[in-house]
Design a protein around this motif. Structure first.
Motif, PDB file in Angstrom:
ATOM      1  N   GLY A 248       8.629   1.580  -0.838  1.00 26.23           N
ATOM      2  CA  GLY A 248       8.203   2.767  -1.568  1.00 26.23           C
ATOM      3  C   GLY A 248       8.012   3.965  -0.657  1.00 26.23           C
ATOM      4  N   SER A 249       7.500   5.017  -1.223  1.00 21.45           N
ATOM      5  CA  SER A 249       7.261   6.257  -0.489  1.00 21.45           C
ATOM      6  C   SER A 249       5.822   6.341  -0.021  1.00 21.45           C
ATOM      7  N   ALA A 250       5.647   6.937   1.140  1.00 22.43           N
ATOM      8  CA  ALA A 250       4.309   7.126   1.703  1.00 22.43           C
ATOM      9  C   ALA A 250       3.530   8.130   0.865  1.00 22.43           C
ATOM     10  N   LYS A 251       2.210   7.891   0.751  1.00 21.61           N
ATOM     11  CA  LYS A 251       1.344   8.865   0.087  1.00 21.61           C
ATOM     12  C   LYS A 251      -0.011   8.862   0.769  1.00 21.61           C
ATOM     13  N   VAL A 252      -0.645  10.006   0.756  1.00 22.42           N
ATOM     14  CA  VAL A 252      -1.970  10.153   1.347  1.00 22.42           C
ATOM     15  C   VAL A 252      -3.005   9.790   0.290  1.00 22.42           C
ATOM     16  N   ILE A 253      -3.885   8.852   0.639  1.00 29.06           N
ATOM     17  CA  ILE A 253      -4.956   8.430  -0.262  1.00 29.06           C
ATOM     18  C   ILE A 253      -6.256   8.373   0.523  1.00 29.06           C
ATOM     19  N   LYS A 254      -7.342   8.159  -0.165  1.00 24.73           N
ATOM     20  CA  LYS A 254      -8.647   8.038   0.480  1.00 24.73           C
ATOM     21  C   LYS A 254      -9.003   6.569   0.629  1.00 24.73           C
ATOM     22  N   ALA A 255      -9.669   6.259   1.761  1.00 26.24           N
ATOM     23  CA  ALA A 255     -10.059   4.882   2.033  1.00 26.24           C
ATOM     24  C   ALA A 255     -11.382   4.857   2.766  1.00 26.24           C
ATOM     25  N   LEU A 256     -12.109   3.807   2.553  1.00 24.34           N
ATOM     26  CA  LEU A 256     -13.301   3.500   3.334  1.00 24.34           C
ATOM     27  C   LEU A 256     -12.813   2.554   4.426  1.00 24.34           C
ATOM     28  N   VAL A 257     -12.982   2.938   5.708  1.00 23.60           N
ATOM     29  CA  VAL A 257     -12.421   2.186   6.828  1.00 23.60           C
ATOM     30  C   VAL A 257     -13.545   1.546   7.635  1.00 23.60           C
ATOM     31  N   ASN A 258     -13.403   0.252   7.906  1.00 25.23           N
ATOM     32  CA  ASN A 258     -14.338  -0.485   8.750  1.00 25.23           C
ATOM     33  C   ASN A 258     -13.593  -0.839  10.030  1.00 25.23           C
ATOM     34  N   ARG A 259     -13.911  -0.131  11.130  1.00 27.71           N
ATOM     35  CA  ARG A 259     -13.198  -0.315  12.392  1.00 27.71           C
ATOM     36  C   ARG A 259     -13.885  -1.281  13.345  1.00 27.71           C
ATOM     37  N   LYS A 260     -15.012  -1.828  12.992  1.00 29.62           N
ATOM     38  CA  LYS A 260     -15.722  -2.706  13.930  1.00 29.62           C
ATOM     39  C   LYS A 260     -14.927  -3.973  14.202  1.00 29.62           C
ATOM     40  N   ARG A 261     -15.242  -4.633  15.295  1.00 25.95           N
ATOM     41  CA  ARG A 261     -14.572  -5.894  15.604  1.00 25.95           C
ATOM     42  C   ARG A 261     -15.002  -6.937  14.588  1.00 25.95           C
TER      43      ARG A 261
ATOM     44  N   GLY B  38      -5.394   9.667  17.001  1.00 29.22           N
ATOM     45  CA  GLY B  38      -4.131   9.802  16.296  1.00 29.22           C
ATOM     46  C   GLY B  38      -3.854   8.579  15.430  1.00 29.22           C
ATOM     47  N   ALA B  39      -3.144   8.790  14.354  1.00 28.10           N
ATOM     48  CA  ALA B  39      -2.838   7.695  13.426  1.00 28.10           C
ATOM     49  C   ALA B  39      -1.799   6.750  14.022  1.00 28.10           C
ATOM     50  N   ILE B  40      -1.994   5.461  13.783  1.00 28.72           N
ATOM     51  CA  ILE B  40      -1.025   4.436  14.142  1.00 28.72           C
ATOM     52  C   ILE B  40      -0.769   3.592  12.904  1.00 28.72           C
ATOM     53  N   ASP B  41       0.311   2.835  12.926  1.00 24.58           N
ATOM     54  CA  ASP B  41       0.668   2.004  11.776  1.00 24.58           C
ATOM     55  C   ASP B  41       0.015   0.628  11.860  1.00 24.58           C
ATOM     56  N   TRP B  42      -0.489   0.179  10.727  1.00 23.73           N
ATOM     57  CA  TRP B  42      -1.084  -1.140  10.554  1.00 23.73           C
ATOM     58  C   TRP B  42      -0.356  -1.812   9.391  1.00 23.73           C
TER      59      TRP B  42
ATOM     60  N   TYR C 166      -0.639   5.568   2.987  1.00 24.78           N
ATOM     61  CA  TYR C 166      -0.309   4.223   2.494  1.00 24.78           C
ATOM     62  C   TYR C 166       1.155   4.209   2.073  1.00 24.78           C
ATOM     63  N   THR C 167       1.910   3.255   2.619  1.00 28.18           N
ATOM     64  CA  THR C 167       3.319   3.123   2.276  1.00 28.18           C
ATOM     65  C   THR C 167       3.580   1.724   1.732  1.00 28.18           C
TER      66      THR C 167
ATOM     67  N   LYS D  84       1.329  -8.129   0.797  1.00 29.39           N
ATOM     68  CA  LYS D  84       0.880  -8.584   2.115  1.00 29.39           C
ATOM     69  C   LYS D  84       2.083  -8.739   3.042  1.00 29.39           C
ATOM     70  N   GLY D  85       1.951  -8.200   4.239  1.00 29.29           N
ATOM     71  CA  GLY D  85       3.015  -8.279   5.217  1.00 29.29           C
ATOM     72  C   GLY D  85       4.090  -7.231   5.052  1.00 29.29           C
ATOM     73  N   GLY D  86       4.031  -6.456   3.992  1.00 26.82           N
ATOM     74  CA  GLY D  86       5.063  -5.454   3.738  1.00 26.82           C
ATOM     75  C   GLY D  86       4.548  -4.036   3.636  1.00 26.82           C
ATOM     76  N   ASP D  87       3.338  -3.866   3.109  1.00 26.95           N
ATOM     77  CA  ASP D  87       2.766  -2.528   2.983  1.00 26.95           C
ATOM     78  C   ASP D  87       2.248  -2.065   4.339  1.00 26.95           C
ATOM     79  N   ILE D  88       2.434  -0.770   4.625  1.00 31.07           N
ATOM     80  CA  ILE D  88       2.034  -0.183   5.903  1.00 31.07           C
ATOM     81  C   ILE D  88       0.973   0.879   5.646  1.00 31.07           C
ATOM     82  N   VAL D  89      -0.056   0.889   6.498  1.00 32.19           N
ATOM     83  CA  VAL D  89      -1.124   1.879   6.419  1.00 32.19           C
ATOM     84  C   VAL D  89      -1.191   2.608   7.753  1.00 32.19           C
ATOM     85  N   SER D  90      -1.188   3.928   7.714  1.00 32.32           N
ATOM     86  CA  SER D  90      -1.329   4.730   8.930  1.00 32.32           C
ATOM     87  C   SER D  90      -2.719   5.340   8.953  1.00 32.32           C
ATOM     88  N   LEU D  91      -3.463   4.987  10.009  1.00 30.62           N
ATOM     89  CA  LEU D  91      -4.798   5.549  10.199  1.00 30.62           C
ATOM     90  C   LEU D  91      -5.153   5.479  11.674  1.00 30.62           C
TER      91      LEU D  91
END
Length: 115
Positions: free
Chosen positions: A32-45, A92-96, A27-28, A78-85
């Motif tokens: 700010g600086s990127a940091k590794v955190i835990k998340a519950l991810v819902n990838r369904k459409r 492989g991780a991509i930016d969202w 999460y970036t 919103k619109g500024g924070d970036i999440v890599s997953l």
């Protein structure tokens, strides 16, 4: 212990526990600086509501992260924070980009991400 304290504790110890449901993401915050955190991810459409019923939203996913500065985020841009997953489990991780805040309580943020 108050109910609100229980929400935060349950979020951290159960839902955002990588031995249970969560996975690590990067999460970036904007500026700010990127940091590794835990998340519950819902990838369904995601199915849109109302007049767009019958369509699906691709290129989006939802995450739940801790609502605190140490193990999640204390505020969302919103619109500024970036999440890599990973788009798919094991990929492989991509930016969202954080597109919207879908919900929030004392324990977690519910966020909509978009590629």
């Amino acid at each position: 212990m108050a109910f609100k304290d229980n929400l935060a504790q349950d979020a951290a110890e159960t839902f955002l526990n990588s031995d249970e449901f969560a996975e690590e993401i990067t999460y970036t915050p904007k500026g700010g600086s990127a940091k590794v955190i835990k998340a519950l991810v819902n990838r369904k459409r995601i199915d849109p509501a109302y007049e767009d019923a019958g369509r699906v939203l691709i290129n989006q996913c939802e995450i739940f992260i801790a609502n605190d500065e140490t193990s999640g985020a204390a505020s969302i841009n919103k619109g500024g924070d970036i999440v890599s997953l990973a788009e798919v489990v094991g990929g492989g991780a991509i930016d969202w980009v954080v597109a919207d805040i879908l919900g929030q309580d004392e324990g977690v943020w519910h966020l909509l991400l978009q590629k």
